[in-house]
Design a protein around this motif. Sequence first.
Motif, PDB file in Angstrom:
ATOM      1  N   THR A  47       8.475   9.829 -13.638  1.00 44.06           N
ATOM      2  CA  THR A  47       7.293  10.062 -14.476  1.00 44.06           C
ATOM      3  C   THR A  47       6.160  10.750 -13.713  1.00 44.06           C
ATOM      4  O   THR A  47       5.595  11.744 -14.190  1.00 44.06           O
ATOM      5  CB  THR A  47       6.762   8.730 -15.066  1.00 44.06           C
ATOM      6  N   ALA A  48       5.853  10.231 -12.543  1.00 45.64           N
ATOM      7  CA  ALA A  48       4.721  10.788 -11.789  1.00 45.64           C
ATOM      8  C   ALA A  48       4.973  12.245 -11.398  1.00 45.64           C
ATOM      9  O   ALA A  48       4.090  13.104 -11.543  1.00 45.64           O
ATOM     10  CB  ALA A  48       4.445   9.942 -10.547  1.00 45.64           C
ATOM     11  N   GLN A  49       6.203  12.527 -10.935  1.00 46.40           N
ATOM     12  CA  GLN A  49       6.512  13.899 -10.512  1.00 46.40           C
ATOM     13  C   GLN A  49       6.465  14.862 -11.691  1.00 46.40           C
ATOM     14  O   GLN A  49       5.923  15.959 -11.595  1.00 46.40           O
ATOM     15  CB  GLN A  49       7.908  13.983  -9.866  1.00 46.40           C
ATOM     16  N   PHE A  50       7.082  14.429 -12.794  1.00 44.51           N
ATOM     17  CA  PHE A  50       7.141  15.322 -13.962  1.00 44.51           C
ATOM     18  C   PHE A  50       5.755  15.579 -14.532  1.00 44.51           C
ATOM     19  O   PHE A  50       5.369  16.734 -14.742  1.00 44.51           O
ATOM     20  CB  PHE A  50       8.059  14.739 -15.047  1.00 44.51           C
ATOM     21  N   THR A  51       5.006  14.504 -14.775  1.00 47.95           N
ATOM     22  CA  THR A  51       3.691  14.701 -15.389  1.00 47.95           C
ATOM     23  C   THR A  51       2.742  15.391 -14.416  1.00 47.95           C
ATOM     24  O   THR A  51       1.892  16.178 -14.821  1.00 47.95           O
ATOM     25  CB  THR A  51       3.091  13.376 -15.889  1.00 47.95           C
ATOM     26  N   GLY A  52       2.911  15.125 -13.126  1.00 44.70           N
ATOM     27  CA  GLY A  52       2.060  15.764 -12.132  1.00 44.70           C
ATOM     28  C   GLY A  52       2.178  17.275 -12.167  1.00 44.70           C
ATOM     29  O   GLY A  52       1.211  17.997 -11.939  1.00 44.70           O
ATOM     30  N   GLN A  53       3.385  17.759 -12.495  1.00 44.23           N
ATOM     31  CA  GLN A  53       3.602  19.200 -12.526  1.00 44.23           C
ATOM     32  C   GLN A  53       3.474  19.786 -13.927  1.00 44.23           C
ATOM     33  O   GLN A  53       2.944  20.878 -14.108  1.00 44.23           O
ATOM     34  CB  GLN A  53       5.005  19.509 -11.991  1.00 44.23           C
ATOM     35  N   HIS A  54       4.025  19.073 -14.907  1.00 46.63           N
ATOM     36  CA  HIS A  54       4.222  19.687 -16.227  1.00 46.63           C
ATOM     37  C   HIS A  54       3.458  19.029 -17.363  1.00 46.63           C
ATOM     38  O   HIS A  54       3.760  19.284 -18.527  1.00 46.63           O
ATOM     39  CB  HIS A  54       5.713  19.649 -16.576  1.00 46.63           C
ATOM     40  N   GLN A  55       2.512  18.168 -17.057  1.00 43.08           N
ATOM     41  CA  GLN A  55       1.747  17.474 -18.106  1.00 43.08           C
ATOM     42  C   GLN A  55       1.192  18.455 -19.136  1.00 43.08           C
ATOM     43  O   GLN A  55       0.512  19.411 -18.781  1.00 43.08           O
ATOM     44  CB  GLN A  55       0.587  16.699 -17.460  1.00 43.08           C
ATOM     45  N   GLY A  56       1.530  18.209 -20.403  1.00 42.65           N
ATOM     46  CA  GLY A  56       0.945  19.016 -21.470  1.00 42.65           C
ATOM     47  C   GLY A  56       1.606  20.360 -21.703  1.00 42.65           C
ATOM     48  O   GLY A  56       1.259  21.058 -22.642  1.00 42.65           O
ATOM     49  N   ALA A  57       2.583  20.743 -20.857  1.00 41.58           N
ATOM     50  CA  ALA A  57       3.233  22.043 -21.030  1.00 41.58           C
ATOM     51  C   ALA A  57       4.373  21.925 -22.043  1.00 41.58           C
ATOM     52  O   ALA A  57       5.182  21.007 -21.982  1.00 41.58           O
ATOM     53  CB  ALA A  57       3.755  22.555 -19.697  1.00 41.58           C
ATOM     54  N   ASP A  58       4.421  22.845 -22.957  1.00 46.16           N
ATOM     55  CA  ASP A  58       5.349  22.797 -24.078  1.00 46.16           C
ATOM     56  C   ASP A  58       6.818  22.963 -23.666  1.00 46.16           C
ATOM     57  O   ASP A  58       7.677  22.161 -24.029  1.00 46.16           O
ATOM     58  CB  ASP A  58       4.943  23.907 -25.050  1.00 46.16           C
ATOM     59  N   LEU A  59       7.109  24.001 -22.913  1.00 43.94           N
ATOM     60  CA  LEU A  59       8.504  24.324 -22.577  1.00 43.94           C
ATOM     61  C   LEU A  59       9.182  23.230 -21.751  1.00 43.94           C
ATOM     62  O   LEU A  59      10.286  22.785 -22.107  1.00 43.94           O
ATOM     63  CB  LEU A  59       8.558  25.681 -21.864  1.00 43.94           C
ATOM     64  N   PRO A  60       8.563  22.769 -20.663  1.00 43.77           N
ATOM     65  CA  PRO A  60       9.198  21.676 -19.892  1.00 43.77           C
ATOM     66  C   PRO A  60       9.425  20.434 -20.753  1.00 43.77           C
ATOM     67  O   PRO A  60      10.472  19.780 -20.642  1.00 43.77           O
ATOM     68  CB  PRO A  60       8.190  21.406 -18.772  1.00 43.77           C
ATOM     69  N   GLN A  61       8.488  20.106 -21.619  1.00 49.03           N
ATOM     70  CA  GLN A  61       8.636  18.935 -22.477  1.00 49.03           C
ATOM     71  C   GLN A  61       9.813  19.094 -23.438  1.00 49.03           C
ATOM     72  O   GLN A  61      10.605  18.168 -23.638  1.00 49.03           O
ATOM     73  CB  GLN A  61       7.329  18.715 -23.257  1.00 49.03           C
ATOM     74  N   LYS A  62       9.975  20.276 -23.989  1.00 45.64           N
ATOM     75  CA  LYS A  62      11.091  20.529 -24.909  1.00 45.64           C
ATOM     76  C   LYS A  62      12.424  20.475 -24.182  1.00 45.64           C
ATOM     77  O   LYS A  62      13.410  19.937 -24.681  1.00 45.64           O
ATOM     78  CB  LYS A  62      10.930  21.898 -25.573  1.00 45.64           C
ATOM     79  N   ARG A  63      12.458  21.062 -22.988  1.00 49.15           N
ATOM     80  CA  ARG A  63      13.669  21.026 -22.176  1.00 49.15           C
ATOM     81  C   ARG A  63      14.045  19.596 -21.865  1.00 49.15           C
ATOM     82  O   ARG A  63      15.187  19.176 -21.994  1.00 49.15           O
ATOM     83  CB  ARG A  63      13.448  21.772 -20.864  1.00 49.15           C
ATOM     84  N   LEU A  64      13.062  18.841 -21.428  1.00 52.77           N
ATOM     85  CA  LEU A  64      13.289  17.446 -21.076  1.00 52.77           C
ATOM     86  C   LEU A  64      13.889  16.693 -22.256  1.00 52.77           C
ATOM     87  O   LEU A  64      14.874  15.960 -22.103  1.00 52.77           O
ATOM     88  CB  LEU A  64      11.966  16.805 -20.649  1.00 52.77           C
ATOM     89  N   ALA A  65      13.337  16.890 -23.434  1.00 53.37           N
ATOM     90  CA  ALA A  65      13.804  16.168 -24.628  1.00 53.37           C
ATOM     91  C   ALA A  65      15.293  16.413 -24.881  1.00 53.37           C
ATOM     92  O   ALA A  65      16.003  15.527 -25.355  1.00 53.37           O
ATOM     93  CB  ALA A  65      12.974  16.584 -25.836  1.00 53.37           C
ATOM     94  N   SER A  66      15.765  17.604 -24.531  1.00 56.87           N
ATOM     95  CA  SER A  66      17.167  17.940 -24.797  1.00 56.87           C
ATOM     96  C   SER A  66      18.130  17.163 -23.904  1.00 56.87           C
ATOM     97  O   SER A  66      19.332  17.132 -24.159  1.00 56.87           O
ATOM     98  CB  SER A  66      17.391  19.446 -24.623  1.00 56.87           C
ATOM     99  N   PHE A  67      17.619  16.516 -22.859  1.00 53.45           N
ATOM    100  CA  PHE A  67      18.477  15.768 -21.920  1.00 53.45           C
ATOM    101  C   PHE A  67      18.429  14.265 -22.164  1.00 53.45           C
ATOM    102  O   PHE A  67      19.039  13.497 -21.424  1.00 53.45           O
ATOM    103  CB  PHE A  67      18.052  16.044 -20.474  1.00 53.45           C
ATOM    104  N   ARG A  68      17.741  13.818 -23.184  1.00 51.60           N
ATOM    105  CA  ARG A  68      17.550  12.382 -23.408  1.00 51.60           C
ATOM    106  C   ARG A  68      18.847  11.682 -23.765  1.00 51.60           C
ATOM    107  O   ARG A  68      19.595  12.139 -24.617  1.00 51.60           O
ATOM    108  CB  ARG A  68      16.520  12.159 -24.525  1.00 51.60           C
TER     109      ARG A  68
END
Length: 74
Positions: A47-68
């Motif tokens: 969580t800390a690494q991801f949000t630290g880099q990509h907080q609020g960014a649309d594309l990383p969040q969408k990519r991440l969702a596809s791996f759930r």
Amino acid sequence: MAVVNDHDNETSCWTVINDQVYDVTSWIGQHPGGPERIKGLCGQDGTAQFTGQHQGADLPQKRLASFRIGTLAK
Ligand code: HEM
């Protein structure tokens, strides 16, 4: 979390971000920010690494969702 801890390598890389579990194995070699940063998430709470880099960014969040693959059991 103990189950996630077992998936701590490039062959099987699971991570937890905001209490959701993701299998990001296939993303290691595709991440625009490089493989090492994804490898650093394997088997742990990222969580800390991801949000630290990509907080609020649309594309990383969408990519991440596809791996759930699930929700962390508490
Ligand atoms: C599974 C978790 C992650 C996903 C799904 C993800 C996804 C992405 C995506 C989609 C991009 C391209 C963004 C764009 O072109 O607009 C990107 C770029 C990048 N990512 Fe990640 N990322 C993850 C984890 C991380 C972590 C943990 C770090 C660093 C600690 C990181 C650092 C970067 C950097 C440096 C770039 C390239 C420059 C940038 O777009 O700002 N990423 N990531």
